[in-house]
Each structure stands twice: as C-alpha cells, then as structure tokens.
Write a protein that holds these residues in place. Structure first.
Motif, PDB file in Angstrom:
ATOM      1  N   VAL A 141      -1.928  -3.860  -5.301  1.00 16.50           N
ATOM      2  CA  VAL A 141      -1.450  -2.867  -4.345  1.00 16.50           C
ATOM      3  C   VAL A 141      -2.611  -1.982  -3.928  1.00 16.50           C
ATOM      4  CG1 VAL A 141       0.154  -0.960  -3.970  1.00 16.50           C
ATOM      5  CG2 VAL A 141       0.821  -2.901  -5.416  1.00 16.50           C
ATOM      6  N   ALA A 142      -2.832  -1.884  -2.621  1.00 18.06           N
ATOM      7  CA  ALA A 142      -3.944  -1.077  -2.119  1.00 18.06           C
ATOM      8  C   ALA A 142      -3.714   0.400  -2.415  1.00 18.06           C
ATOM      9  CB  ALA A 142      -4.101  -1.290  -0.618  1.00 18.06           C
ATOM     10  N   GLU A 143      -4.776   1.086  -2.825  1.00 17.47           N
ATOM     11  CA  GLU A 143      -4.667   2.511  -3.152  1.00 17.47           C
ATOM     12  C   GLU A 143      -4.426   3.347  -1.908  1.00 17.47           C
ATOM     13  OE1 GLU A 143      -7.272   6.029  -5.387  1.00 17.47           O
ATOM     14  OE2 GLU A 143      -8.035   3.960  -5.274  1.00 17.47           O
ATOM     15  N   HIS A 144      -4.996   2.907  -0.777  1.00 19.46           N
ATOM     16  CA  HIS A 144      -4.848   3.629   0.482  1.00 19.46           C
ATOM     17  C   HIS A 144      -4.240   2.686   1.527  1.00 19.46           C
ATOM     18  CE1 HIS A 144      -7.153   6.950  -1.159  1.00 19.46           C
ATOM     19  NE2 HIS A 144      -8.089   6.088  -1.545  1.00 19.46           N
ATOM     20  N   LYS A 145      -3.773   3.247   2.611  1.00 17.40           N
ATOM     21  CA  LYS A 145      -3.174   2.467   3.676  1.00 17.40           C
ATOM     22  C   LYS A 145      -4.146   1.403   4.178  1.00 17.40           C
ATOM     23  CE  LYS A 145      -1.245   2.803   8.324  1.00 17.40           C
ATOM     24  NZ  LYS A 145      -0.949   3.708   9.467  1.00 17.40           N
ATOM     25  N   ILE A 146      -3.652   0.175   4.272  1.00 16.30           N
ATOM     26  CA  ILE A 146      -4.475  -0.935   4.758  1.00 16.30           C
ATOM     27  C   ILE A 146      -4.675  -0.774   6.263  1.00 16.30           C
ATOM     28  CG2 ILE A 146      -4.635  -3.437   5.018  1.00 16.30           C
ATOM     29  CD1 ILE A 146      -2.789  -3.660   2.558  1.00 16.30           C
ATOM     30  N   ASP A 202       0.875  -1.159   0.000  1.00 19.54           N
ATOM     31  CA  ASP A 202       0.000   0.000   0.000  1.00 19.54           C
ATOM     32  C   ASP A 202       0.922   1.221   0.000  1.00 19.54           C
ATOM     33  OD1 ASP A 202       0.910   0.455   2.601  1.00 19.54           O
ATOM     34  OD2 ASP A 202      -0.847  -0.426   3.555  1.00 19.54           O
ATOM     35  N   TYR A 241       5.751  -2.167   2.367  1.00 23.46           N
ATOM     36  CA  TYR A 241       6.334  -2.884   1.241  1.00 23.46           C
ATOM     37  C   TYR A 241       7.009  -4.164   1.727  1.00 23.46           C
ATOM     38  CZ  TYR A 241      10.508  -0.407   2.945  1.00 23.46           C
ATOM     39  OH  TYR A 241      11.510   0.111   3.725  1.00 23.46           O
TER      40      TYR A 241
END
Length: 422
Positions: free
Chosen positions: A299-304, A216, A220
């Motif tokens: 990949v998440a667009e915002h913080k998980i 995200d 990483y």
C-alpha cells in the motif's frame, strides 16, 4: 439515546386521549405508532373533543374513533368490552388530573374509565397538566394508588406551559413516547425469543458487506455489496432468540436492534475480528460478507500520482475467512454464501465441500431484480451430505423474508444433526 423504530406487527394499542392542550401531541403520536407497525384505535373523552376532533384521529389511525360508552352501533352496545379484549396496551396520553382520579377511585361513568377496569392488558398513563395540579397532594396520592395497582406512569417533562407557568406537567414528545412503547414490546418479544426462539441460547456471528483493500490513502479495491442481506439476517437471528455479533464492512446501514456491531474495513481485519469471536464462544458463523479475494501487495504511503497510460499493481491473495474458521478445532456451525453470475448451483455445491461448510446459500447476482443493491433476493440452500437434507429453493421475496427462511433452515439442520440415527 437514539433508537430505531422497528416494525412491530400484530400488536394492538388503544390510545386514550383526555382533555388538555397536549391532545394535539396525541395526533402525532398516532402517526409515530403507525409508522412503527402498531395497530391503533383511539378513545376520546368529552374533554378531549373540545381540543381536537375525532375526525383527525380517524384519518390518522385508519379506524373509527370511540367516544361513547353506550353506543348501540358498537358490538351491540358492548364496544368497551370488545376494545378491552383487543388491546395489547392501553396508553392514556395525555392523562388528565380527572382521569387519574377516576382510575384511582375505580369509577366507571364513561367509556375510558370503564375500559380501564375491563381490560386485562398493561395500562400506561402519561400525565399532562398544570404544574400546580401535578404537585397537588391529591394528584400524587392518586398516582401512588395507580402505581400500586400496576399502572405504568410516564413522568411529565418540565418547561413552560400553555397557561404561562413553568414546571413539571408537560406531556413528553410523541417521538419519545413511541420509542418507549416500541422498546417495551421489543423487550417482551425478546424475553419470549430467548426462552422459546429457534436460536435461543445461541451466539451467532455474521459477517456482512464488502471489504475495502487500500491501494493508497485515497483509493481502494472493493465490490458492490451493500450488506442488506447480512443485516437482515442479523435482525432475524436476534428475533429468533440468539445473541448476535455483526462484523460489518463499510456500509451505510443502521445496526439492527439488539445486535452488537463491529466495524471493519479490510479482509485481514474481518478475519481478526472473526477469530476473536471464536475465542469468545460462537455457535453459528454466517459468512454473508463479500470479501475481496485479493489485496494490494504494498500500500502506497502517499497518493499515487497519475503518470503514463498504465499502472501496474501487484495483488496478493486474501485469506479465505469462512474456510479458515471452518478449519478450527472448535468450529461453529458454518454457513457460507455464494454470489455467482453463472453456474450458480454448481459453484455453490463445490464451495460447500471444498470449504467444509455445513450449509451454503447461493444466488445469481447477474439478475437485476435481486442481489447486491436490491431489497429482494432469491436463493438456493445446500446442506452438507452428512445432514441428509434436500436442497431448498427460496423463491424471490424481501431480504427480511429470505432471512427468516434461512433461520428456519439453520434451525432444521441443527436439529437434524442432534437427532439420533437409527
């Protein structure tokens, strides 16, 4: 312009200090030259000793200071000849108006003026004096004579002077002078390496460091690689005469002098840059990078956000960079690296064949004294069967020394490949 002072070994500098308030800067200059790896001996005129003591320069240089022309204790009274032969560069900093006049006129009435006439090495002068003395016609005439005689003149800086005047005449800062001297020797060494070096006329592409595979915007997947081995190899290849491109993952290391660096983050970006280098012409490809085997599928667009006791992430396989390059029609000489924790040689030999490499270097990263974070390494090198070369064991040494041994191995394999078969 910033410039890293790399160590230069076995180069000798005679630093001559003449009378002037700028002599205090020469003490700092000795330290900077020593830090860069030069051997330094200091010559002082009588005028210089009025501003700073020989003991200061002896302590900083680690060598006795030379002050007298006719010294019975120095090479049976011929110390100036011994110094003239020893020097790779005679650097006069500060150079007074008086010493410039002596050099231009060919006088030899003291140690420094005699040394100037007796040495075959390059001579650099760093004038430092009152701005009016610098502007005087006689001084400029003497400088023109010295330039015609092949002396390199480093121009003074402008600014306020000890006498209260403002103008040209200040001695440049010691750090700047040390950079210029270091650059000069690097360029001279580079010219020799480009003609006679082990990898002269070769374009070497090296991947180094880890890759980061984003989960995200803030997280990483990565590994412990620091890039030290790859960067040491880049410096060694450049010193051997090669044009070097370094494709580096995220590491906090200075770029080796003369090396072109491309910064990347992910395995995909590293592969894209590597393929571009093939299009630009690559003779040797060295894959030291610790590339992540897998990346996050989405990949998440915002913080998980944290929720529950488990987080399930789907990983997909990253491309194998070294194997991909090795499969290209116009493949370069391929060098792989294998960092293993067990069965090191067995796994490395298998990778050599499976990935169709020319050479592979392997090490045991389970050892705490070598590997990722260490400044030292120990490796075993295998060559493809077609080279008919025995494996090489590189005993524990600094990564710089290991890099030089790897350059030797690459050179030997290239020569072996070109040798006629009987």
């Amino acid at each position: 312009m910033s410039f890293n002072l790399s160590v230069i070994s076995n180069k000798n500098i005679v630093l001559a200090v003449t009378g002037g308030i700028a002599a205090y800067k020469s003490a700092i200059l000795v330290r900077r030259l020593k830090d860069a790896g030069f051997n330094v001996r200091v010559v002082m005129t009588q005028g210089a000793q009025a501003f700073i003591t020989p003991l200061t320069f002896q302590a900083l240089s680690g060598n006795p200071v030379h002050t007298e022309l006719l010294n019975p204790e120095a090479e049976a009274g011929m110390g100036h000849i011994e110094l003239a032969r020893w020097a790779d560069l005679l650097l006069v900093a500060p150079a007074s108006c008086d010493i410039l006049a002596k050099f231009a006129a060919g006088l030899a009435d003291d140690l420094l003026s005699t040394l100037y006439l007796a040495t075959p090495c390059p001579v650099w002068v760093v004038p430092a004096m009152n701005q009016q003395m610098w502007a005087a016609k006689a001084t400029q005439r003497n400088l023109n004579t010295l330039v015609e005689d092949g002396v390199h003149v480093i121009m003074p800086d402008a600014g306020s002077q000890a006498c209260g005047d403002v103008g040209l005449g200040r001695m440049p800062e010691p750090e700047d002078l040390a950079v210029q001297v270091t650059q000069y020797f690097h360029q001279a060494q580079r010219a020799i390496a480009e003609k006679f070096g082990l990898l002269a006329d070769k374009h070497v592409v090296i991947t180094a460091g880890p890759t980061r595979e984003a989960m995200d915007p803030v997280r990483y997947i990565s590994n412990h690689s620091t890039g030290k081995m790859g960067f040491a190899l880049a410096a060694a290849c450049y010193a051997a005469g090669a044009k070097v491109t370094l494709i580096a993952g995220p590491v906090s290391l200075d770029t080796p002098n003369g090396v072109h660096r491309i910064n990347v983050s992910s395995a995909i970006k590293m592969l894209e840059s590597s393929m571009q280098m093939l299009d630009d012409g690559c003779d040797i490809f060295i894959a030291t990078a610790a590339v992540a085997d897998y990346r996050v599928a989405e990949v998440a667009e915002h913080k998980i956000k944290k929720s529950g006791d488990e987080l399930n992430v789907t990983l997909i396989k990253n491309p194998d960079i070294v194997a991909t390059i090795a499969q290209q029609q116009k493949r370069p000489f391929m060098v792989g690296f294998a960092a293993e924790t067990r069965n090191v040689e067995q796994y490395a030999a298998g990778k050599l064949v499976a990935k169709k490499l020319d050479m592979i270097a392997c090490n045991d990263v389970s050892r705490s004294d070598i590997g990722f974070a260490s400044d030292e390494n120990a490796m075993t090198v295998f060559f493809a069967e077609r080279y008919h070369m025995e494996k090489r064991d590189l005993d524990k040494a600094s990564k710089q020394e290991i890099a030089q041994q790897l350059v030797d191995a690459i050179h030997d394999a290239l020569n072996h490949a070109l040798a006629p078969t009987l």
